[in-house]
Design an enzyme around this catalytic site. Structure first.
Site, mmCIF file in Angstrom:
data_model
loop_
_atom_site.group_PDB
_atom_site.id
_atom_site.type_symbol
_atom_site.label_atom_id
_atom_site.label_comp_id
_atom_site.label_asym_id
_atom_site.label_seq_id
_atom_site.Cartn_x
_atom_site.Cartn_y
_atom_site.Cartn_z
ATOM 1 N N CYS A 1 54.396 92.744 -35.867
ATOM 2 C CA CYS A 1 55.653 92.549 -36.590
ATOM 3 C C CYS A 1 55.488 91.497 -37.681
ATOM 4 C CB CYS A 1 56.794 92.167 -35.652
ATOM 5 S SG CYS A 1 58.363 92.228 -36.531
ATOM 6 N N CYS B 1 59.318 97.766 -40.970
ATOM 7 C CA CYS B 1 59.554 96.328 -40.839
ATOM 8 C C CYS B 1 61.032 96.055 -41.084
ATOM 9 C CB CYS B 1 58.682 95.607 -41.869
ATOM 10 S SG CYS B 1 58.705 93.848 -41.625
HETATM 11 C C1 LIG Z 1 58.856 89.104 -31.881
HETATM 12 C C2 LIG Z 1 58.465 90.534 -32.104
HETATM 13 C C3 LIG Z 1 59.271 91.352 -32.876
HETATM 14 C C4 LIG Z 1 58.916 92.667 -33.088
HETATM 15 N N1 LIG Z 1 59.747 93.463 -33.832
HETATM 16 C C5 LIG Z 1 59.429 94.755 -34.024
HETATM 17 C C6 LIG Z 1 60.322 95.615 -34.729
HETATM 18 O O1 LIG Z 1 61.383 95.198 -35.141
HETATM 19 N N2 LIG Z 1 59.959 96.916 -34.891
HETATM 20 C C7 LIG Z 1 58.787 97.399 -34.397
HETATM 21 O O2 LIG Z 1 58.504 98.593 -34.567
HETATM 22 N N3 LIG Z 1 57.906 96.613 -33.741
HETATM 23 C C8 LIG Z 1 58.213 95.306 -33.535
HETATM 24 N N4 LIG Z 1 57.351 94.491 -32.839
HETATM 25 C C9 LIG Z 1 55.992 94.969 -32.528
HETATM 26 C C10 LIG Z 1 55.906 95.912 -31.340
HETATM 27 O O3 LIG Z 1 56.618 95.425 -30.253
HETATM 28 C C11 LIG Z 1 54.437 96.091 -30.991
HETATM 29 O O4 LIG Z 1 53.784 96.543 -32.155
HETATM 30 C C12 LIG Z 1 54.229 97.104 -29.889
HETATM 31 O O5 LIG Z 1 54.743 96.624 -28.693
HETATM 32 C C13 LIG Z 1 52.734 97.394 -29.749
HETATM 33 O O6 LIG Z 1 52.462 98.136 -28.607
HETATM 34 P P1 LIG Z 1 51.018 98.037 -27.910
HETATM 35 O O7 LIG Z 1 51.045 99.020 -26.813
HETATM 36 O O8 LIG Z 1 49.965 98.108 -28.918
HETATM 37 O O9 LIG Z 1 50.963 96.554 -27.320
HETATM 38 P P2 LIG Z 1 51.847 95.927 -26.172
HETATM 39 O O10 LIG Z 1 53.168 96.601 -26.097
HETATM 40 O O11 LIG Z 1 51.827 94.465 -26.415
HETATM 41 O O12 LIG Z 1 51.055 96.258 -24.831
HETATM 42 C C14 LIG Z 1 49.754 95.839 -24.572
HETATM 43 C C15 LIG Z 1 49.457 96.131 -23.108
HETATM 44 O O13 LIG Z 1 48.075 96.012 -22.846
HETATM 45 C C16 LIG Z 1 47.885 95.332 -21.614
HETATM 46 N N5 LIG Z 1 46.560 94.716 -21.636
HETATM 47 C C17 LIG Z 1 46.102 93.713 -22.422
HETATM 48 N N6 LIG Z 1 44.812 93.467 -22.165
HETATM 49 C C18 LIG Z 1 44.444 94.334 -21.192
HETATM 50 C C19 LIG Z 1 43.228 94.567 -20.495
HETATM 51 N N7 LIG Z 1 42.137 93.854 -20.751
HETATM 52 N N8 LIG Z 1 43.217 95.512 -19.536
HETATM 53 C C20 LIG Z 1 44.317 96.253 -19.262
HETATM 54 N N9 LIG Z 1 45.495 96.078 -19.914
HETATM 55 C C21 LIG Z 1 45.547 95.132 -20.856
HETATM 56 C C22 LIG Z 1 49.032 94.327 -21.571
HETATM 57 O O14 LIG Z 1 49.259 93.908 -20.253
HETATM 58 C C23 LIG Z 1 50.160 95.199 -22.129
HETATM 59 O O15 LIG Z 1 50.692 95.981 -21.109
HETATM 60 C C24 LIG Z 1 57.716 93.185 -32.548
HETATM 61 C C25 LIG Z 1 56.902 92.360 -31.748
HETATM 62 C C26 LIG Z 1 57.288 91.054 -31.518
HETATM 63 C C27 LIG Z 1 56.438 90.194 -30.636
#
Ligand SMILES: Cc1cc2nc3c(=O)[nH]c(=O)nc-3n(C[C@H](O)[C@H](O)[C@H](O)COP(=O)(O)OP(=O)(O)OC[C@H]3O[C@@H](n4cnc5c(N)ncnc54)[C@H](O)[C@@H]3O)c2cc1C
Length: 468
Positions: free
Chosen positions: A220, A412
Protein backbone atom coordinates in the site's frame (compact mmCIF):
# COMPACT_ATOMS: atom_id res chain seq x y z
CA UNK A 1 -35.68 15.11 -17.03
CA UNK A 2 -33.88 15.06 -20.39
CA UNK A 3 -30.69 15.34 -18.46
CA UNK A 4 -31.51 12.41 -16.21
CA UNK A 5 -32.53 10.21 -19.20
CA UNK A 6 -29.32 11.08 -20.93
CA UNK A 7 -27.41 10.25 -17.81
CA UNK A 8 -29.18 6.91 -17.45
CA UNK A 9 -28.41 6.00 -21.07
CA UNK A 10 -24.83 6.95 -20.72
CA UNK A 11 -24.53 5.02 -17.47
CA UNK A 12 -26.08 1.84 -18.81
CA UNK A 13 -23.97 1.94 -21.94
CA UNK A 14 -20.80 2.37 -19.91
CA UNK A 15 -21.40 0.15 -16.93
CA UNK A 16 -20.18 -3.40 -16.84
CA UNK A 17 -21.62 -5.88 -14.30
CA UNK A 18 -18.54 -5.35 -12.16
CA UNK A 19 -18.97 -1.57 -12.19
CA UNK A 20 -22.65 -1.88 -11.37
CA UNK A 21 -21.88 -4.03 -8.35
CA UNK A 22 -19.51 -1.40 -7.11
CA UNK A 23 -22.02 1.39 -7.48
CA UNK A 24 -25.09 -0.42 -6.18
CA UNK A 25 -23.41 -1.76 -3.09
CA UNK A 26 -23.00 -5.34 -2.01
CA UNK A 27 -24.26 -6.30 1.38
CA UNK A 28 -22.99 -9.64 2.66
CA UNK A 29 -26.43 -11.18 2.12
CA UNK A 30 -26.87 -9.97 -1.46
CA UNK A 31 -23.36 -11.11 -2.21
CA UNK A 32 -24.09 -14.62 -0.93
CA UNK A 33 -27.41 -14.78 -2.77
CA UNK A 34 -26.01 -13.52 -6.03
CA UNK A 35 -23.04 -15.78 -6.12
CA UNK A 36 -24.16 -18.98 -4.46
CA UNK A 37 -26.12 -19.73 -7.66
CA UNK A 38 -23.35 -19.01 -10.12
CA UNK A 39 -20.84 -21.51 -8.81
CA UNK A 40 -19.60 -23.66 -11.70
CA UNK A 41 -18.44 -27.28 -11.37
CA UNK A 42 -14.68 -27.66 -11.19
CA UNK A 43 -13.87 -28.81 -14.71
CA UNK A 44 -10.12 -29.18 -15.03
CA UNK A 45 -8.91 -32.77 -14.74
CA UNK A 46 -5.24 -32.15 -14.02
CA UNK A 47 -2.97 -34.04 -11.65
CA UNK A 48 -0.17 -33.03 -9.32
CA UNK A 49 0.48 -31.96 -5.76
CA UNK A 50 0.15 -28.21 -5.28
CA UNK A 51 1.68 -26.54 -2.21
CA UNK A 52 0.63 -23.00 -1.31
CA UNK A 53 2.88 -21.17 1.15
CA UNK A 54 1.08 -18.37 2.99
CA UNK A 55 -2.24 -17.73 4.67
CA UNK A 56 -3.14 -14.16 3.70
CA UNK A 57 -5.09 -12.48 0.94
CA UNK A 58 -3.12 -13.89 -2.00
CA UNK A 59 -2.88 -17.46 -0.71
CA UNK A 60 -6.59 -17.68 0.04
CA UNK A 61 -7.62 -16.12 -3.26
CA UNK A 62 -5.40 -18.63 -5.12
CA UNK A 63 -6.72 -21.54 -3.05
CA UNK A 64 -10.39 -20.67 -3.62
CA UNK A 65 -9.87 -20.36 -7.35
CA UNK A 66 -7.97 -23.64 -7.55
CA UNK A 67 -10.73 -25.45 -5.64
CA UNK A 68 -13.28 -24.03 -8.07
CA UNK A 69 -11.25 -24.98 -11.12
CA UNK A 70 -9.65 -28.40 -10.54
CA UNK A 71 -11.49 -31.71 -10.03
CA UNK A 72 -10.30 -33.50 -6.86
CA UNK A 73 -7.26 -31.29 -6.38
CA UNK A 74 -4.32 -32.31 -4.20
CA UNK A 75 -3.53 -29.10 -2.31
CA UNK A 76 -1.47 -28.45 0.82
CA UNK A 77 -1.44 -25.03 2.46
CA UNK A 78 1.49 -24.18 4.73
CA UNK A 79 0.65 -21.18 6.90
CA UNK A 80 1.04 -20.65 10.63
CA UNK A 81 -1.76 -18.15 11.12
CA UNK A 82 -5.33 -19.02 12.19
CA UNK A 83 -6.46 -15.48 11.44
CA UNK A 84 -5.53 -12.93 8.88
CA UNK A 85 -5.95 -9.19 8.83
CA UNK A 86 -8.13 -7.17 6.47
CA UNK A 87 -5.26 -4.74 6.04
CA UNK A 88 -6.98 -1.95 4.03
CA UNK A 89 -9.11 -1.41 7.17
CA UNK A 90 -6.03 -0.58 9.25
CA UNK A 91 -5.98 2.98 7.88
CA UNK A 92 -9.66 3.41 8.77
CA UNK A 93 -8.92 2.20 12.30
CA UNK A 94 -6.11 4.78 12.48
CA UNK A 95 -8.63 7.45 11.47
CA UNK A 96 -11.21 6.36 14.05
CA UNK A 97 -13.65 5.05 11.41
CA UNK A 98 -13.32 1.31 12.15
CA UNK A 99 -12.42 -0.79 15.17
CA UNK A 100 -9.41 -3.10 15.37
CA UNK A 101 -11.75 -6.06 16.01
CA UNK A 102 -13.40 -5.45 12.58
CA UNK A 103 -10.15 -6.43 10.86
CA UNK A 104 -9.74 -10.09 11.75
CA UNK A 105 -10.80 -12.93 9.50
CA UNK A 106 -10.81 -16.57 10.47
CA UNK A 107 -8.73 -18.59 8.00
CA UNK A 108 -10.66 -21.78 8.83
CA UNK A 109 -13.64 -20.19 7.00
CA UNK A 110 -11.61 -20.35 3.79
CA UNK A 111 -9.23 -23.28 4.21
CA UNK A 112 -11.57 -26.28 4.22
CA UNK A 113 -9.55 -29.08 5.82
CA UNK A 114 -11.89 -31.69 4.37
CA UNK A 115 -10.59 -30.75 0.93
CA UNK A 116 -7.17 -29.30 1.74
CA UNK A 117 -4.24 -30.39 3.87
CA UNK A 118 -3.34 -27.43 6.13
CA UNK A 119 0.08 -27.53 7.82
CA UNK A 120 0.05 -24.83 10.50
CA UNK A 121 3.71 -23.95 10.34
CA UNK A 122 6.11 -21.63 8.56
CA UNK A 123 8.36 -22.56 5.69
CA UNK A 124 11.94 -22.13 6.84
CA UNK A 125 13.68 -23.27 3.68
CA UNK A 126 12.70 -23.44 0.00
CA UNK A 127 14.57 -26.05 -2.05
CA UNK A 128 13.22 -25.58 -5.58
CA UNK A 129 15.85 -27.82 -7.20
CA UNK A 130 14.42 -30.77 -5.28
CA UNK A 131 10.81 -29.54 -5.34
CA UNK A 132 10.52 -29.43 -1.60
CA UNK A 133 10.20 -27.09 1.35
CA UNK A 134 11.11 -27.57 4.98
CA UNK A 135 9.02 -26.15 7.81
CA UNK A 136 10.27 -24.74 11.11
CA UNK A 137 8.88 -27.84 12.77
CA UNK A 138 11.25 -29.91 10.59
CA UNK A 139 8.69 -31.32 8.15
CA UNK A 140 9.94 -31.89 4.58
CA UNK A 141 7.09 -31.33 2.14
CA UNK A 142 7.51 -32.27 -1.52
CA UNK A 143 5.45 -30.75 -4.30
CA UNK A 144 4.89 -30.87 -8.02
CA UNK A 145 3.78 -27.23 -8.15
CA UNK A 146 4.48 -24.43 -5.69
CA UNK A 147 2.65 -21.13 -5.09
CA UNK A 148 4.56 -18.63 -2.97
CA UNK A 149 2.28 -16.15 -1.15
CA UNK A 150 4.27 -15.14 1.91
CA UNK A 151 3.71 -11.38 1.60
CA UNK A 152 6.28 -9.08 3.21
CA UNK A 153 7.74 -8.59 6.66
CA UNK A 154 8.35 -5.27 8.43
CA UNK A 155 11.87 -4.24 9.42
CA UNK A 156 11.44 -1.75 12.26
CA UNK A 157 14.78 -3.05 13.56
CA UNK A 158 16.56 -1.50 10.56
CA UNK A 159 15.82 1.97 11.99
CA UNK A 160 18.65 2.57 14.45
CA UNK A 161 17.45 3.43 17.94
CA UNK A 162 13.88 2.22 17.40
CA UNK A 163 12.25 -0.79 19.01
CA UNK A 164 8.67 -1.93 18.41
CA UNK A 165 7.95 -1.11 22.05
CA UNK A 166 8.62 2.58 21.33
CA UNK A 167 5.66 2.72 18.96
CA UNK A 168 2.71 4.21 20.79
CA UNK A 169 4.92 6.27 23.10
CA UNK A 170 6.81 9.57 22.91
CA UNK A 171 4.90 10.81 19.87
CA UNK A 172 5.71 7.76 17.71
CA UNK A 173 3.12 5.81 15.72
CA UNK A 174 3.00 3.38 12.82
CA UNK A 175 -0.25 2.23 11.24
CA UNK A 176 1.43 -0.93 9.93
CA UNK A 177 2.28 -2.43 13.32
CA UNK A 178 0.62 -5.83 13.72
CA UNK A 179 1.35 -9.27 15.07
CA UNK A 180 -0.47 -12.16 13.41
CA UNK A 181 0.72 -14.69 15.99
CA UNK A 182 -0.77 -12.60 18.78
CA UNK A 183 -3.82 -11.69 16.70
CA UNK A 184 -3.26 -7.94 16.98
CA UNK A 185 -3.21 -5.05 14.54
CA UNK A 186 -2.27 -2.50 17.15
CA UNK A 187 -0.88 0.08 14.66
CA UNK A 188 -4.45 1.24 13.95
CA UNK A 189 -5.56 2.05 17.52
CA UNK A 190 -2.11 3.44 18.36
CA UNK A 191 -2.31 5.81 15.40
CA UNK A 192 -5.87 6.88 16.33
CA UNK A 193 -4.61 7.81 19.82
CA UNK A 194 -1.73 9.60 18.10
CA UNK A 195 -4.23 11.62 15.97
CA UNK A 196 -5.90 12.72 19.21
CA UNK A 197 -2.64 13.48 21.03
CA UNK A 198 -1.63 15.54 18.03
CA UNK A 199 -4.92 17.44 18.17
CA UNK A 200 -4.43 18.15 21.88
CA UNK A 201 -0.93 19.43 21.19
CA UNK A 202 -2.20 21.64 18.34
CA UNK A 203 -4.66 23.25 20.78
CA UNK A 204 -1.68 24.45 22.82
CA UNK A 205 0.82 25.32 20.10
CA UNK A 206 2.04 24.31 16.68
CA UNK A 207 3.52 20.81 16.79
CA UNK A 208 6.08 19.61 14.28
CA UNK A 209 4.97 16.34 12.68
CA UNK A 210 7.01 14.04 10.45
CA UNK A 211 5.62 11.28 8.21
CA UNK A 212 8.13 8.84 6.73
CA UNK A 213 8.28 6.54 3.71
CA UNK A 214 11.25 4.14 3.41
CA UNK A 215 13.53 3.32 0.48
CA UNK A 216 12.15 -0.19 -0.05
CA UNK A 217 8.98 -1.22 -1.87
CA UNK A 218 6.11 -1.12 0.63
CA UNK A 219 2.65 -2.60 0.64
CA UNK A 220 0.00 0.00 0.00
CA UNK A 221 2.36 2.66 -1.27
CA UNK A 222 -0.27 5.32 -0.54
CA UNK A 223 -0.60 4.59 3.19
CA UNK A 224 2.07 7.08 4.36
CA UNK A 225 0.25 9.92 2.58
CA UNK A 226 -3.16 8.67 3.72
CA UNK A 227 -2.03 9.08 7.34
CA UNK A 228 -0.58 12.50 6.54
CA UNK A 229 -3.75 13.84 4.92
CA UNK A 230 -6.24 12.26 7.33
CA UNK A 231 -4.41 13.50 10.42
CA UNK A 232 -4.08 16.99 8.91
CA UNK A 233 -7.80 16.96 8.10
CA UNK A 234 -8.61 15.74 11.60
CA UNK A 235 -6.96 18.88 12.96
CA UNK A 236 -8.44 21.10 10.27
CA UNK A 237 -11.95 20.10 11.35
CA UNK A 238 -11.27 22.09 14.55
CA UNK A 239 -9.41 24.88 12.74
CA UNK A 240 -6.13 23.54 14.08
CA UNK A 241 -2.89 22.99 12.22
CA UNK A 242 0.66 21.80 12.62
CA UNK A 243 3.91 21.95 10.67
CA UNK A 244 3.78 18.78 8.59
CA UNK A 245 6.83 17.23 6.92
CA UNK A 246 6.45 14.39 4.44
CA UNK A 247 9.87 12.69 4.22
CA UNK A 248 9.90 10.12 1.44
CA UNK A 249 12.59 8.19 -0.37
CA UNK A 250 10.61 8.82 -3.57
CA UNK A 251 11.19 11.76 -5.86
CA UNK A 252 7.48 12.52 -6.34
CA UNK A 253 4.20 12.21 -4.44
CA UNK A 254 2.89 9.79 -7.10
CA UNK A 255 4.33 8.31 -10.28
CA UNK A 256 1.30 9.24 -12.45
CA UNK A 257 1.55 12.96 -13.34
CA UNK A 258 -2.21 13.66 -13.03
CA UNK A 259 -2.38 12.09 -9.55
CA UNK A 260 0.87 13.75 -8.50
CA UNK A 261 -0.47 17.19 -9.53
CA UNK A 262 -3.77 16.60 -7.71
CA UNK A 263 -1.96 15.51 -4.52
CA UNK A 264 0.08 18.73 -4.58
CA UNK A 265 -3.20 20.62 -4.93
CA UNK A 266 -4.76 18.69 -2.05
CA UNK A 267 -1.77 19.51 0.14
CA UNK A 268 -2.65 23.20 -0.17
CA UNK A 269 -5.74 22.49 1.98
CA UNK A 270 -3.46 21.88 4.91
CA UNK A 271 -1.42 24.65 6.37
CA UNK A 272 1.40 23.72 5.80
CA UNK A 273 2.95 20.53 4.36
CA UNK A 274 6.60 20.51 3.36
CA UNK A 275 7.72 17.63 1.16
CA UNK A 276 11.23 16.33 1.61
CA UNK A 277 11.85 14.04 -1.35
CA UNK A 278 14.72 11.50 -1.52
CA UNK A 279 14.79 11.34 2.31
CA UNK A 280 14.49 8.09 4.22
CA UNK A 281 14.67 7.42 7.94
CA UNK A 282 17.96 5.99 9.14
CA UNK A 283 17.88 6.46 12.90
CA UNK A 284 15.79 7.90 15.66
CA UNK A 285 16.67 9.33 19.05
CA UNK A 286 13.46 8.46 20.87
CA UNK A 287 14.33 10.31 24.09
CA UNK A 288 15.34 13.60 22.45
CA UNK A 289 12.83 13.38 19.60
CA UNK A 290 15.35 13.67 16.77
CA UNK A 291 15.09 11.76 13.48
CA UNK A 292 18.09 11.23 11.20
CA UNK A 293 17.35 10.85 7.51
CA UNK A 294 19.54 9.87 4.63
CA UNK A 295 19.15 12.39 1.86
CA UNK A 296 20.31 10.62 -1.27
CA UNK A 297 20.50 12.61 -4.47
CA UNK A 298 22.58 13.31 -7.54
CA UNK A 299 24.68 16.44 -7.75
CA UNK A 300 26.04 18.11 -10.83
CA UNK A 301 29.82 18.53 -10.40
CA UNK A 302 31.86 20.77 -12.68
CA UNK A 303 35.44 19.74 -13.46
CA UNK A 304 37.42 22.88 -14.28
CA UNK A 305 40.40 21.03 -15.76
CA UNK A 306 38.38 19.16 -18.34
CA UNK A 307 35.49 21.65 -18.54
CA UNK A 308 32.98 18.86 -18.05
CA UNK A 309 29.91 18.27 -15.89
CA UNK A 310 29.45 15.00 -14.09
CA UNK A 311 26.56 13.57 -12.04
CA UNK A 312 27.76 12.40 -8.64
CA UNK A 313 25.68 10.44 -6.12
CA UNK A 314 25.57 12.16 -2.75
CA UNK A 315 24.27 10.74 0.48
CA UNK A 316 24.13 13.00 3.52
CA UNK A 317 22.60 12.80 6.98
CA UNK A 318 19.84 15.25 7.82
CA UNK A 319 18.74 15.54 11.44
CA UNK A 320 15.23 16.81 12.14
CA UNK A 321 13.49 17.55 15.45
CA UNK A 322 9.90 16.48 15.81
CA UNK A 323 7.05 16.41 18.30
CA UNK A 324 5.22 13.58 16.51
CA UNK A 325 6.42 11.06 13.94
CA UNK A 326 4.57 8.44 11.90
CA UNK A 327 6.96 5.70 10.80
CA UNK A 328 6.58 3.36 7.85
CA UNK A 329 9.12 0.55 8.22
CA UNK A 330 11.35 -0.82 5.46
CA UNK A 331 9.85 -4.05 4.05
CA UNK A 332 11.10 -7.21 2.33
CA UNK A 333 9.97 -10.78 1.78
CA UNK A 334 10.58 -13.10 4.74
CA UNK A 335 14.12 -14.51 5.14
CA UNK A 336 13.03 -17.92 3.88
CA UNK A 337 12.38 -16.33 0.46
CA UNK A 338 15.24 -13.79 0.51
CA UNK A 339 17.80 -16.52 1.26
CA UNK A 340 16.45 -19.01 -1.27
CA UNK A 341 17.19 -19.70 -4.90
CA UNK A 342 13.74 -18.34 -5.66
CA UNK A 343 14.82 -14.75 -4.96
CA UNK A 344 16.12 -12.16 -7.38
CA UNK A 345 19.15 -10.01 -6.48
CA UNK A 346 17.01 -7.72 -4.33
CA UNK A 347 15.46 -10.66 -2.44
CA UNK A 348 12.01 -10.66 -4.09
CA UNK A 349 10.37 -13.70 -5.70
CA UNK A 350 11.72 -13.73 -9.25
CA UNK A 351 8.55 -14.15 -11.28
CA UNK A 352 7.68 -12.97 -14.77
CA UNK A 353 5.72 -9.73 -14.47
CA UNK A 354 3.06 -10.96 -16.92
CA UNK A 355 2.61 -14.68 -16.27
CA UNK A 356 3.59 -14.74 -12.54
CA UNK A 357 5.57 -17.90 -13.30
CA UNK A 358 9.04 -18.14 -11.76
CA UNK A 359 11.71 -17.17 -14.26
CA UNK A 360 13.93 -20.17 -13.50
CA UNK A 361 11.65 -22.79 -11.91
CA UNK A 362 8.69 -23.43 -14.23
CA UNK A 363 6.60 -25.22 -11.58
CA UNK A 364 6.73 -22.25 -9.20
CA UNK A 365 4.33 -19.28 -9.25
CA UNK A 366 3.85 -16.23 -7.06
CA UNK A 367 0.89 -14.17 -5.90
CA UNK A 368 0.63 -10.97 -3.87
CA UNK A 369 3.20 -8.74 -2.24
CA UNK A 370 6.14 -11.17 -2.39
CA UNK A 371 6.36 -10.95 -6.19
CA UNK A 372 9.35 -9.06 -7.56
CA UNK A 373 7.37 -7.19 -10.18
CA UNK A 374 7.31 -3.46 -10.77
CA UNK A 375 3.68 -2.77 -9.91
CA UNK A 376 1.88 -2.38 -6.63
CA UNK A 377 1.79 -4.38 -3.47
CA UNK A 378 -1.94 -4.23 -2.85
CA UNK A 379 -4.85 -6.55 -2.21
CA UNK A 380 -6.28 -5.17 -5.46
CA UNK A 381 -3.23 -6.47 -7.33
CA UNK A 382 -3.46 -9.87 -5.59
CA UNK A 383 -7.11 -10.10 -6.69
CA UNK A 384 -6.03 -9.58 -10.29
CA UNK A 385 -3.13 -12.02 -9.90
CA UNK A 386 -5.55 -14.78 -8.80
CA UNK A 387 -7.23 -15.73 -12.10
CA UNK A 388 -4.02 -15.24 -14.11
CA UNK A 389 -2.01 -17.45 -11.80
CA UNK A 390 -4.60 -20.22 -11.68
CA UNK A 391 -5.11 -20.35 -15.46
CA UNK A 392 -1.36 -20.35 -16.07
CA UNK A 393 -0.68 -23.00 -13.45
CA UNK A 394 -3.33 -25.27 -14.99
CA UNK A 395 -1.76 -24.75 -18.42
CA UNK A 396 1.63 -25.77 -17.01
CA UNK A 397 0.01 -28.80 -15.37
CA UNK A 398 -1.23 -29.74 -18.85
CA UNK A 399 2.30 -29.46 -20.21
CA UNK A 400 1.66 -26.16 -21.98
CA UNK A 401 3.25 -22.74 -21.75
CA UNK A 402 1.41 -20.16 -19.62
CA UNK A 403 -0.51 -17.75 -21.84
CA UNK A 404 -2.49 -15.48 -19.49
CA UNK A 405 -0.96 -12.07 -18.84
CA UNK A 406 -1.22 -9.86 -15.76
CA UNK A 407 -1.55 -6.25 -16.91
CA UNK A 408 0.01 -4.75 -13.75
CA UNK A 409 -3.30 -3.64 -12.24
CA UNK A 410 -2.87 -1.82 -8.93
CA UNK A 411 -5.25 0.32 -6.91
CA UNK A 412 -4.34 3.02 -4.43
CA UNK A 413 -7.30 4.57 -2.59
CA UNK A 414 -5.68 7.83 -1.46
CA UNK A 415 -7.68 9.35 1.36
CA UNK A 416 -7.29 13.07 0.77
CA UNK A 417 -9.59 14.07 3.65
CA UNK A 418 -12.38 12.52 5.71
CA UNK A 419 -15.09 11.68 3.17
CA UNK A 420 -12.97 11.84 -0.02
CA UNK A 421 -10.71 9.46 -1.88
CA UNK A 422 -8.69 9.57 -5.08
CA UNK A 423 -9.14 6.04 -6.42
CA UNK A 424 -5.86 5.78 -8.33
CA UNK A 425 -6.13 2.65 -10.47
CA UNK A 426 -3.36 1.95 -12.93
CA UNK A 427 -1.44 -0.79 -14.68
CA UNK A 428 1.86 -1.21 -16.52
CA UNK A 429 0.64 1.12 -19.25
CA UNK A 430 -0.81 3.96 -17.14
CA UNK A 431 -4.21 4.91 -15.68
CA UNK A 432 -6.73 2.03 -15.67
CA UNK A 433 -9.97 3.21 -14.04
CA UNK A 434 -12.53 0.46 -13.44
CA UNK A 435 -15.28 2.97 -14.22
CA UNK A 436 -13.81 4.09 -17.46
CA UNK A 437 -15.53 7.47 -17.74
CA UNK A 438 -14.34 8.72 -14.33
CA UNK A 439 -10.97 10.48 -14.18
CA UNK A 440 -8.73 8.72 -11.67
CA UNK A 441 -7.25 11.79 -10.03
CA UNK A 442 -10.41 13.45 -8.73
CA UNK A 443 -11.14 13.04 -4.99
CA UNK A 444 -14.70 11.67 -4.72
CA UNK A 445 -17.06 10.97 -1.83
CA UNK A 446 -18.38 7.83 -3.62
CA UNK A 447 -14.96 6.19 -3.33
CA UNK A 448 -14.87 6.94 0.38
CA UNK A 449 -18.30 5.29 0.71
CA UNK A 450 -17.16 2.33 -1.36
CA UNK A 451 -13.86 1.89 0.47
CA UNK A 452 -15.28 2.25 3.98
CA UNK A 453 -18.57 0.37 3.63
CA UNK A 454 -18.45 -1.95 0.63
CA UNK A 455 -14.91 -3.17 0.20
CA UNK A 456 -14.69 -5.23 3.37
CA UNK A 457 -17.80 -7.36 2.61
CA UNK A 458 -16.66 -7.72 -1.00
CA UNK A 459 -13.25 -8.87 0.24
CA UNK A 460 -14.73 -11.32 2.71
CA UNK A 461 -17.56 -12.77 0.62
CA UNK A 462 -16.33 -12.44 -2.94
CA UNK A 463 -12.60 -11.87 -3.32
CA UNK A 464 -11.42 -14.43 -0.77
CA UNK A 465 -13.85 -16.93 -2.27
CA UNK A 466 -12.38 -16.36 -5.71
CA UNK A 467 -15.67 -14.96 -7.02
CA UNK A 468 -14.50 -11.46 -7.89
C1 LIG B 1 -1.95 -0.28 6.36
C2 LIG B 1 -2.28 -1.01 5.09
C3 LIG B 1 -3.21 -0.48 4.21
C4 LIG B 1 -3.51 -1.15 3.04
N1 LIG B 1 -4.46 -0.62 2.21
C5 LIG B 1 -4.79 -1.27 1.08
C6 LIG B 1 -5.83 -0.77 0.24
O1 LIG B 1 -6.45 0.22 0.55
N2 LIG B 1 -6.13 -1.47 -0.89
C7 LIG B 1 -5.46 -2.61 -1.22
O2 LIG B 1 -5.77 -3.21 -2.26
N3 LIG B 1 -4.46 -3.10 -0.46
C8 LIG B 1 -4.12 -2.46 0.68
N4 LIG B 1 -3.12 -2.96 1.49
C9 LIG B 1 -2.26 -4.04 1.00
C10 LIG B 1 -2.88 -5.43 1.07
O3 LIG B 1 -3.46 -5.66 2.31
C11 LIG B 1 -1.79 -6.45 0.78
O4 LIG B 1 -1.23 -6.11 -0.47
C12 LIG B 1 -2.32 -7.86 0.72
O5 LIG B 1 -2.76 -8.26 1.97
C13 LIG B 1 -1.22 -8.79 0.21
O6 LIG B 1 -1.58 -10.13 0.35
P1 LIG B 1 -0.43 -11.25 0.50
O7 LIG B 1 -1.15 -12.53 0.51
O8 LIG B 1 0.62 -11.02 -0.48
O9 LIG B 1 0.22 -10.96 1.92
P2 LIG B 1 -0.45 -11.09 3.35
O10 LIG B 1 -1.91 -10.88 3.26
O11 LIG B 1 0.33 -10.19 4.23
O12 LIG B 1 -0.19 -12.60 3.77
C14 LIG B 1 1.07 -13.18 3.90
C15 LIG B 1 0.89 -14.54 4.56
O13 LIG B 1 2.07 -15.30 4.46
C16 LIG B 1 2.33 -15.95 5.69
N5 LIG B 1 3.76 -16.24 5.77
C17 LIG B 1 4.79 -15.36 5.85
N6 LIG B 1 5.96 -16.02 5.86
C18 LIG B 1 5.66 -17.34 5.77
C19 LIG B 1 6.44 -18.52 5.74
N7 LIG B 1 7.77 -18.47 5.80
N8 LIG B 1 5.80 -19.71 5.69
C20 LIG B 1 4.45 -19.78 5.62
N9 LIG B 1 3.66 -18.67 5.63
C21 LIG B 1 4.26 -17.48 5.71
C22 LIG B 1 1.83 -14.96 6.74
O14 LIG B 1 1.59 -15.62 7.95
C23 LIG B 1 0.56 -14.47 6.05
O15 LIG B 1 -0.48 -15.37 6.29
C24 LIG B 1 -2.85 -2.35 2.71
C25 LIG B 1 -1.91 -2.90 3.60
C26 LIG B 1 -1.65 -2.24 4.79
C27 LIG B 1 -0.67 -2.84 5.75
Amino acid sequence: MMESCKMKDSLSSHLSRREALKILGLSPITAELLFSHTEAEAAEDVKGKIVIVGGGAGAIMALSRLLRSIKNPDITVIAPNDIHIYQPGQVFVAAGEMQERDLFLNNADYIDTEKVNWIKDEVERFDPKNNQVRTRGGKEVVYDYLIVATGVVYHYERIEGLTKEDIGKNGISSVYLSDLAKGTAQGGPITWRWFNDLKDAAKKGRPKVIYTQPNTPIKCGGAPQKILMLSADYLKQDNLAADYYFCTANKKLFHLPEVDAELHKVQQRYDKIENRFSHYLKAIDVKNKKATFIHAYEKDVYDEDFDTHEKVSVSENVVMDYDFIHIVPPMSPPDAVVNSELANDAGWLEVDKFTLQHKRFENVFGIGDVCGIPMGKTGGSARHHGPILVKNLIEVMKGKKPSEKFDGYTVCPLKTQYGKIIMAEFNYKGPAPTISFLSIEKPRWMWWFFDLYMLEPMYKYLMLRGLF
